[in-house]
Design a protein around this motif. Structure first.
Motif, PDB file in Angstrom:
ATOM      1  N   SER A  21      41.694 -30.705  28.295  1.00 56.60           N
ATOM      2  CA  SER A  21      40.302 -30.566  27.865  1.00 56.60           C
ATOM      3  C   SER A  21      40.114 -29.499  26.792  1.00 56.60           C
ATOM      4  O   SER A  21      39.037 -29.389  26.225  1.00 56.60           O
ATOM      5  CB  SER A  21      39.393 -30.278  29.062  1.00 56.60           C
ATOM      6  N   LYS A  22      41.163 -28.724  26.503  1.00 59.39           N
ATOM      7  CA  LYS A  22      41.088 -27.698  25.461  1.00 59.39           C
ATOM      8  C   LYS A  22      42.223 -27.904  24.470  1.00 59.39           C
ATOM      9  O   LYS A  22      43.334 -28.279  24.852  1.00 59.39           O
ATOM     10  CB  LYS A  22      41.221 -26.297  26.059  1.00 59.39           C
ATOM     11  N   LYS A  23      41.956 -27.618  23.207  1.00 61.49           N
ATOM     12  CA  LYS A  23      42.984 -27.707  22.183  1.00 61.49           C
ATOM     13  C   LYS A  23      44.034 -26.607  22.418  1.00 61.49           C
ATOM     14  O   LYS A  23      43.678 -25.447  22.593  1.00 61.49           O
ATOM     15  CB  LYS A  23      42.384 -27.536  20.798  1.00 61.49           C
ATOM     16  N   PRO A  24      45.313 -26.967  22.395  1.00 66.28           N
ATOM     17  CA  PRO A  24      46.356 -25.953  22.596  1.00 66.28           C
ATOM     18  C   PRO A  24      46.672 -25.202  21.309  1.00 66.28           C
ATOM     19  O   PRO A  24      46.443 -25.697  20.214  1.00 66.28           O
ATOM     20  CB  PRO A  24      47.555 -26.784  23.045  1.00 66.28           C
ATOM     21  N   LEU A  25      47.220 -24.013  21.479  1.00 65.10           N
ATOM     22  CA  LEU A  25      47.789 -23.263  20.367  1.00 65.10           C
ATOM     23  C   LEU A  25      49.183 -22.810  20.781  1.00 65.10           C
ATOM     24  O   LEU A  25      50.169 -23.449  20.468  1.00 65.10           O
ATOM     25  CB  LEU A  25      46.903 -22.091  19.963  1.00 65.10           C
ATOM     26  N   VAL A  26      49.252 -21.703  21.497  1.00 62.66           N
ATOM     27  CA  VAL A  26      50.540 -21.217  22.013  1.00 62.66           C
ATOM     28  C   VAL A  26      50.733 -21.687  23.449  1.00 62.66           C
ATOM     29  O   VAL A  26      51.849 -21.863  23.910  1.00 62.66           O
ATOM     30  CB  VAL A  26      50.628 -19.672  21.917  1.00 62.66           C
ATOM     31  N   LYS A  27      49.637 -21.903  24.143  1.00 62.87           N
ATOM     32  CA  LYS A  27      49.716 -22.446  25.498  1.00 62.87           C
ATOM     33  C   LYS A  27      48.958 -23.761  25.558  1.00 62.87           C
ATOM     34  O   LYS A  27      48.089 -24.029  24.729  1.00 62.87           O
ATOM     35  CB  LYS A  27      49.207 -21.455  26.542  1.00 62.87           C
ATOM     36  N   ILE A  28      49.314 -24.556  26.536  1.00 61.66           N
ATOM     37  CA  ILE A  28      48.650 -25.833  26.761  1.00 61.66           C
ATOM     38  C   ILE A  28      48.279 -25.891  28.233  1.00 61.66           C
ATOM     39  O   ILE A  28      49.077 -25.518  29.101  1.00 61.66           O
ATOM     40  CB  ILE A  28      49.540 -27.020  26.313  1.00 61.66           C
ATOM     41  N   GLU A  29      47.046 -26.303  28.516  1.00 61.36           N
ATOM     42  CA  GLU A  29      46.524 -26.289  29.880  1.00 61.36           C
ATOM     43  C   GLU A  29      46.121 -27.696  30.309  1.00 61.36           C
ATOM     44  O   GLU A  29      45.437 -28.390  29.568  1.00 61.36           O
ATOM     45  CB  GLU A  29      45.306 -25.364  29.955  1.00 61.36           C
ATOM     46  N   ILE A  71      55.682 -19.463  20.785  1.00 62.42           N
ATOM     47  CA  ILE A  71      55.427 -19.952  19.428  1.00 62.42           C
ATOM     48  C   ILE A  71      54.201 -20.851  19.453  1.00 62.42           C
ATOM     49  O   ILE A  71      53.750 -21.279  20.512  1.00 62.42           O
ATOM     50  CB  ILE A  71      56.641 -20.731  18.857  1.00 62.42           C
ATOM     51  N   ARG A  72      53.726 -21.151  18.283  1.00 62.13           N
ATOM     52  CA  ARG A  72      52.609 -22.083  18.143  1.00 62.13           C
ATOM     53  C   ARG A  72      53.108 -23.500  18.446  1.00 62.13           C
ATOM     54  O   ARG A  72      54.253 -23.836  18.179  1.00 62.13           O
ATOM     55  CB  ARG A  72      52.077 -21.983  16.722  1.00 62.13           C
ATOM     56  N   ALA A  73      52.233 -24.316  18.984  1.00 58.55           N
ATOM     57  CA  ALA A  73      52.573 -25.716  19.264  1.00 58.55           C
ATOM     58  C   ALA A  73      53.006 -26.395  17.967  1.00 58.55           C
ATOM     59  O   ALA A  73      52.484 -26.075  16.901  1.00 58.55           O
ATOM     60  CB  ALA A  73      51.371 -26.431  19.869  1.00 58.55           C
ATOM     61  N   PRO A  74      53.942 -27.351  18.059  1.00 49.43           N
ATOM     62  CA  PRO A  74      54.395 -28.024  16.838  1.00 49.43           C
ATOM     63  C   PRO A  74      53.265 -28.800  16.158  1.00 49.43           C
ATOM     64  O   PRO A  74      52.408 -29.392  16.822  1.00 49.43           O
ATOM     65  CB  PRO A  74      55.490 -28.970  17.318  1.00 49.43           C
ATOM     66  N   LYS A  75      53.283 -28.776  14.837  1.00 48.47           N
ATOM     67  CA  LYS A  75      52.225 -29.404  14.039  1.00 48.47           C
ATOM     68  C   LYS A  75      52.043 -30.879  14.386  1.00 48.47           C
ATOM     69  O   LYS A  75      50.909 -31.359  14.489  1.00 48.47           O
ATOM     70  CB  LYS A  75      52.528 -29.238  12.548  1.00 48.47           C
TER      71      LYS A  75
END
Length: 135
Positions: free
Chosen positions: A81-89, A120-124
Motif C-alpha cells: 500500500s506504500k511506495k518502497p524506497l529502501v524498504k518495502i512493506e 540500498i534503494r530499490a532497483p529502478k
C-alpha cells in the motif's frame, strides 16, 4: 495499492497434533505470498539475488484470528500500500475456502547490497513497475 492472491493447500506436515497449522508456518506462507507478488509484477526473487540484491525481513507481525487446518485451501492476499524506497512493506490476509479471515500480518523488508551488506534503494526496474500502479 497493489494486491496479489496466491492459493496454498495446507499439507499434513504443516500442522500440529490438533490438525491446526503450526503458528511458525505462517511466516513461510507470507514468504510464498511475497515471492508470488513479485512474480506477478514481472520480477523474480531469484533475478533480484542474481543482480546482487537481497531482501532480509526487518520486521514481522502476525495476528492469529482462527486456525487454518489440514487440507484447507488457503488464499494468501499480499498487499503493497506504500511506495518502497529502501524498504518495502507488505500486509497479508489469509482466508479459507469459506472466505473466513484466519490470519493477518505485516512484514517490512530492506533492499540490501549482497556484497556490501548495506541498505540500498530499490532497483529502478522494480520501482517503475510498482509506481505505474500508483498513478
Amino acid at each position: 495499492m497493489i494486491k496479489n492472491q496466491t492459493k496454498l493447500r495446507v499439507r499434513y506436515g504443516e500442522t500440529d497434533q490438533m490438525g491446526y497449522v503450526y503458528y511458525g508456518n505462517y511466516a513461510q506462507f507470507f514468504e510464498v505470498g511475497r515471492v508470488e507478488w513479485l512474480r506477478a509484477l514481472g520480477v523474480s526473487y531469484k533475478s533480484l539475488e542474481e543482480s546482487g540484491i537481497m531482501l532480509p525481513v526487518r520486521e514481522l507481525n502476525i495476528n492469529y484470528l482462527k486456525p487454518a487446518k489440514y487440507d484447507d485451501l488457503l488464499t494468501i492476499t499480499t498487499i503493497l500500500s506504500k511506495k518502497p524506497l529502501v524498504k518495502i512493506e507488505f500486509d497479508f490476509e489469509v482466508q479459507n475456502e469459506q472466505n473466513e479471515l484466519l490470519t493477518t500480518g505485516y512484514a517490512s523488508l530492506v533492499f540490501m547490497d549482497m556484497k556490501k551488506s548495506k541498505p540500498i534503494r530499490a532497483p529502478k526496474e522494480l520501482l517503475d513497475q510498482i509506481y505505474s500502479y500508483f498513478k
